[in-house]
Write a protein that holds these residues in place. Structure first.
Motif, short mmCIF file in Angstrom:
data_model
loop_
_atom_site.label_atom_id
_atom_site.label_comp_id
_atom_site.label_asym_id
_atom_site.label_seq_id
_atom_site.Cartn_x
_atom_site.Cartn_y
_atom_site.Cartn_z
N LEU A 1 -4.90 0.54 18.58
CA LEU A 1 -4.30 0.01 17.37
C LEU A 1 -2.99 -0.73 17.59
O LEU A 1 -2.60 -1.56 16.77
N GLY A 2 -2.29 -0.42 18.68
CA GLY A 2 -0.93 -0.91 18.85
C GLY A 2 0.04 -0.04 18.07
O GLY A 2 -0.31 0.57 17.05
N SER A 3 1.29 0.01 18.51
CA SER A 3 2.23 0.98 17.94
C SER A 3 2.54 0.70 16.46
O SER A 3 2.62 1.62 15.65
N ALA A 4 2.71 -0.57 16.08
CA ALA A 4 3.07 -0.87 14.70
C ALA A 4 1.94 -0.54 13.74
O ALA A 4 2.17 0.07 12.68
N GLN A 5 0.71 -0.93 14.08
CA GLN A 5 -0.41 -0.63 13.20
C GLN A 5 -0.68 0.88 13.13
O GLN A 5 -1.02 1.41 12.08
N LYS A 6 -0.51 1.55 14.25
CA LYS A 6 -0.72 3.00 14.27
C LYS A 6 0.28 3.70 13.36
O LYS A 6 -0.08 4.62 12.60
N ALA A 7 1.55 3.29 13.41
CA ALA A 7 2.56 3.87 12.52
C ALA A 7 2.22 3.60 11.06
O ALA A 7 2.38 4.47 10.20
N TRP A 8 1.76 2.39 10.78
CA TRP A 8 1.34 2.04 9.41
C TRP A 8 0.17 2.90 8.95
O TRP A 8 0.14 3.38 7.81
N LEU A 9 -0.82 3.12 9.83
CA LEU A 9 -1.97 3.96 9.50
C LEU A 9 -1.52 5.38 9.19
O LEU A 9 -1.94 5.99 8.19
N LYS A 10 -0.66 5.93 10.04
CA LYS A 10 -0.18 7.30 9.81
C LYS A 10 0.57 7.40 8.48
O LYS A 10 0.39 8.36 7.73
N GLU A 11 1.42 6.42 8.21
CA GLU A 11 2.18 6.45 6.97
C GLU A 11 1.26 6.29 5.76
O GLU A 11 1.48 6.93 4.72
N SER A 12 0.23 5.48 5.89
CA SER A 12 -0.72 5.30 4.78
C SER A 12 -1.45 6.60 4.50
O SER A 12 -1.66 6.98 3.33
N LEU A 13 -1.88 7.31 5.55
CA LEU A 13 -2.54 8.60 5.36
C LEU A 13 -1.59 9.63 4.75
O LEU A 13 -1.99 10.43 3.90
N THR A 14 -0.35 9.59 5.17
CA THR A 14 0.62 10.58 4.71
C THR A 14 0.97 10.39 3.24
O THR A 14 1.06 11.36 2.47
N ARG A 15 1.13 9.14 2.81
CA ARG A 15 1.68 8.88 1.49
C ARG A 15 0.63 8.57 0.42
O ARG A 15 0.95 8.56 -0.77
N SER A 16 -0.60 8.34 0.81
CA SER A 16 -1.62 8.04 -0.20
C SER A 16 -1.94 9.30 -1.02
O SER A 16 -2.16 10.37 -0.46
N ASP A 17 -1.98 9.14 -2.33
CA ASP A 17 -2.34 10.26 -3.19
C ASP A 17 -3.77 10.12 -3.72
O ASP A 17 -4.16 10.82 -4.66
N ALA A 18 -4.56 9.21 -3.14
CA ALA A 18 -5.96 9.09 -3.53
C ALA A 18 -6.72 10.34 -3.11
O ALA A 18 -6.38 10.99 -2.13
N ARG A 19 -7.78 10.63 -3.86
CA ARG A 19 -8.57 11.83 -3.55
C ARG A 19 -9.20 11.72 -2.16
O ARG A 19 -9.25 12.69 -1.41
N GLY B 1 0.81 -1.20 0.00
CA GLY B 1 0.00 0.00 0.00
C GLY B 1 0.84 1.25 0.00
O GLY B 1 2.07 1.20 -0.21
N PRO B 2 0.22 2.40 0.25
CA PRO B 2 0.97 3.66 0.22
C PRO B 2 2.08 3.73 1.26
O PRO B 2 3.04 4.48 1.09
N ALA B 3 1.96 2.95 2.35
CA ALA B 3 3.02 2.95 3.36
C ALA B 3 4.27 2.23 2.87
O ALA B 3 5.31 2.24 3.55
N GLY B 4 4.19 1.59 1.70
CA GLY B 4 5.36 0.92 1.14
C GLY B 4 5.47 -0.54 1.52
O GLY B 4 6.43 -1.21 1.12
N ASN B 5 4.51 -1.04 2.28
CA ASN B 5 4.54 -2.45 2.67
C ASN B 5 3.12 -2.97 2.77
O ASN B 5 2.15 -2.21 2.70
N ASN B 6 3.00 -4.26 2.89
CA ASN B 6 1.71 -4.91 3.10
C ASN B 6 1.78 -5.70 4.40
O ASN B 6 2.42 -6.75 4.46
#
Length: 691
Positions: free
Chosen positions: A430-448, A301-306
């Motif tokens: 969420l736990g620390s790892a999932q929370k970091a992944w969520l933040k990164e997904s929001l930051t890097r996604s270029d979807a509208r 995904g946008p976070a660079g990993n799955n």
């Protein structure tokens, strides 16, 4: 990326019951032709598709031999084509339903075209075929295509038929071609682990629910799921519902889970009544078997990993929680092994229009912010009345409260009681790892649009308790949702605000009621700012919030009047009408006036604007679903409330009680979102709209 995808496809295909098939560019010739009539292998749970990608889809079925113990596996042939009659077959692939996975089979099909409808079926060894399923792929990643999604949650087999899906199917059949459902997002509680619950009407009289064939809609012996066989039995039974089967055969689904896929109000692999690592493994396996999802085979995904991973068995023992990190994750090895058997948080891309960010709000969370120990209970307990938000905040913050100097006591009902979380970690949902992944997904996604698919609501639900000596205007009651994790909620909403993210929405369920509102950056701040709009759908069939809330309120008549009243006393139709809508939107005085007079106009004159000012819609005696449409200009949401599904409505489907519409216009970075009420049809929710 291509090498990683190939590696994961290889790993997936080596998992029992999992297969990979690639579509041919040209129509195949010489394909198998199924014989007429039903197969002896049943296909009793139908077919399903899930997690559409631009070039791939996950397909599923279950095929059981007449005498299951006689066959270790069932060889099947999967066919996929462009037309409903499957006269243009692009795939004919062998796959095997293994007994070790309860004869379920998952086939990941790639090489497909974007934005394309496909049809598929499975053929059994006796040449009998399953029903034909319909699915379609996502648009190309750069395509500016709209997305129309149905939002569903909370279906209890013994509390009602799944007629909401019939209504959804009928509405979709009548919809214009550009407004048909693209996919269904199911945000949890697909099954309920506890059964044999006696059903009653508003007068307390027992109800005998019957399936369309006249059979009783209840489990006779299960009681409570405690083993892999029990969880399998739940899924098998739920998937015999014809309306659910038809929906899974018509639309691709995207699933996450909430608590009832394992046990009510669990966290990680624990529950106040005891550790349940072995049950967590069993529940994870059953979910993997029956809920098709592209996990390991999903693209990064946008976070660079799955982060998603398919089920991997583990031998565990039930061991008490221990070795907590700063986000309340227990590093006790049995806990880590249990929750590590399956990872389901992932993203799905719908062209350039939407990024669906599917979170797991159960496997990594700490205990909720209202400690059961305060209530003197060794099982999950709920107060009979709402409690101060400050108490939940202090408990959730644990040892980080008050700048790292937590108080020794907290105040409950005017009394100082021990702060049982004084030395505990801060509670995370969420736990620390999932929370970091969520933040990164929001930051890097270029979807509208970025849509967070939550199993529980982000919004605060305050209850006006200012009429009581120690009560306040927005006390809290539902602390198993994000209301029990205010520290992390504030962290996330401030993250959205501070990074000037636009067009982030939350889609959720869990509360057994329709809600629309705004999630503030800090509900207790001096000047709260809206960060994220949220839409929460009600349940498919699990008891509406109004009915469930009476369980907590009936022991306190003063509180009970704020929850429900008998409309017949005032010439209104209904023995149990919601004062709860008014309590949530307008405060205790309004709810009390409504309950005592039945006069909504008089009740509105008692409204307190400071009660849940972020909440615009509350329909607490609703069953149904929502339809969410993403376009470049806005997100439109239609909440559909159906008649009580206590009988089979046949081909006409359940009547619609009301349709209520909202929209959120797209906003620019640095702006705040706005929730706009639209039109509505049918019987309005009693004091359920803030107008």
């Amino acid at each position: 990326m291509q090498q990683t995808r190939r590696e994961f496809l290889g790993l997936f295909s080596r998992t029992a019951g999992c297969f990979v098939a690639t579509a041919s560019v040209n129509t195949l010739v010489g394909c198998s032709v199924p014989r007429p009539g039903a197969s002896a292998y049943g296909f009793a749970q139908g077919v399903a598709s899930a997690d559409p990608q631009a070039d791939a889809i996950m397909l599923w079925t279950r095929a059981v031999p007449e005498v299951p113990d006689d066959e270790e596996s069932v060889p099947l042939r999967l066919q996929l084509g462009r037309d409903e009659n499957l006269s243009e077959i692009l795939i004919e692939e062998t796959c095997t339903a293994e007994r070790e996975l309860d004869y379920t089979v998952r086939c990941f099909v790639d090489g497909l075209e974007p934005s394309r409808t496909y049809f598929y079926r499975f053929i059994a060894p006796d040449s009998g075929a399953s029903r034909t399923g319909r699915t379609h792929t996502a648009p190309a990643p750069d395509a500016d295509a709209t997305l129309t999604a149905a939002l569903c949650s909370c279906q209890h087999y013994e509390q009602g038929l799944f007629s909401a899906y019939r209504r959804l199917l009928l509405d979709d059949a009548a919809a214009a071609s550009d407004r048909k459902i693209d996919l269904v997002i199911h945000v949890g509680d697909f099954i309920y682990e506890g059964n044999n619950r006696a059903q009653t009407d508003a007068d307390g009289q027992p109800i005998e629910l019957l399936n369309a064939d006249g059979s009783p809609r209840r489990f006779l012996a299960l009681g409570e799921a405690r083993s892999l066989d029990d969880y399998r039995e739940l899924y098998r039974t739920y998937l015999t519902d014809p309306d659910l089967q038809d929906a899974r055969a018509a639309f691709p689904f995207v699933y996450t889970w909430d608590d009832h896929e394992l046990f009510n109000d669990y966290w990680q692999s624990f529950h106040p009544s005891g550790p349940m690592q072995r049950r967590k493994v069993d529940a994870n396996q059953a979910w993997f078997e029956y809920m098709p999802a592209a996990l390991s085979v999903a693209p990064a995904g946008p976070a660079g990993n799955n982060p998603a991973r398919d089920f991997i068995p583990a031998e565990v023992e039930d061991v008490a929680p221990a070795e907590f990190d700063d986000d309340y994750l227990s590093h006790e090895r049995n806990n880590l092994a249990a929750i590590g058997t399956l990872a389901i948080h992932r993203t799905l891309r719908w062209g350039s229009m939407a990024e669906l960010i599917v979170v797991d709000g159960r496997s990594y969370r700490g205990p909720r912010g209202m400690d059961d120990a305060i209530l003197g209970s060794d099982t999950v307990a709920y107060t009979n009345v709402p409690v101060p938000a400050q108490l939940v905040e202090i408990q959730n913050a644990g040892r980080t409260a008050n700048g790292g100097n937590p108080p020794d006591t907290v105040v409950l009902n005017g009394l100082a009681v021990a702060n049982t979380r004084r030395d505990a970690p801060r509670g995370s949902l969420l736990g620390s790892a999932q929370k970091a992944w969520l933040k990164e997904s929001l930051t890097r996604s270029d979807a509208r649009w970025k849509a967070i698919c939550n199993d529980v609501p982000l919004m605060r639900f305050g209850f006006d308790m200012s009429f009581r000596e120690h009560g306040q205007l927005n006390d809290l009651w539902w602390t198993d949702s994000w209301d029990g994790y205010p520290v992390e909620r504030r962290e996330l909403t401030r993250f959205v605000r501070d990074n000037r993210f636009a067009n982030v929405v939350s889609l959720t369920g869990d509360r057994h009621a329709h809600f629309a509102g705004l999630v503030y950056d800090d509900y207790d701040g001096d000047a709260p700012v809206a960060a994220v709009p949220e839409f929460a759908c009600t349940s498919i069939s699990a008891g509406p919030r109004l009915k469930n809330q009476v369980t907590s309120s009936r022991s306190d008549p003063e509180i009970d009047r704020l929850v429900r009243f008998d409309g017949r006393d005032f010439g209104l139709e209904g023995a149990m009408l919601p004062a709860l809508n008014a309590w949530l939107l307008f405060g205790a005085d309004a709810a009390r006036t409504l309950s005592e007079t039945g006069d909504a106009d008089a009740a509105r004159r008692e409204a307190k604007p400071a009660v849940n000012p972020h909440l615009s819609y509350a329909d607490t005696d609703a069953l149904g679903y929502a339809v969410v449409r993403f376009t470049p200009e806005r997100v439109d949401v239609e909440f559909v409330t159906i008649a009580q599904p206590d009988r089979d409505f046949g081909e006409a489907g359940p009547p619609v009680r009301r349709r209520v519409r909202f929209s959120v216009p797209a906003w620019l970075p640095g702006e705040a979102p706005a929730l706009v009420a639209g039109d509505s049809e049918g019987e309005p929710p009693l004091m359920g709209l803030r107008i």
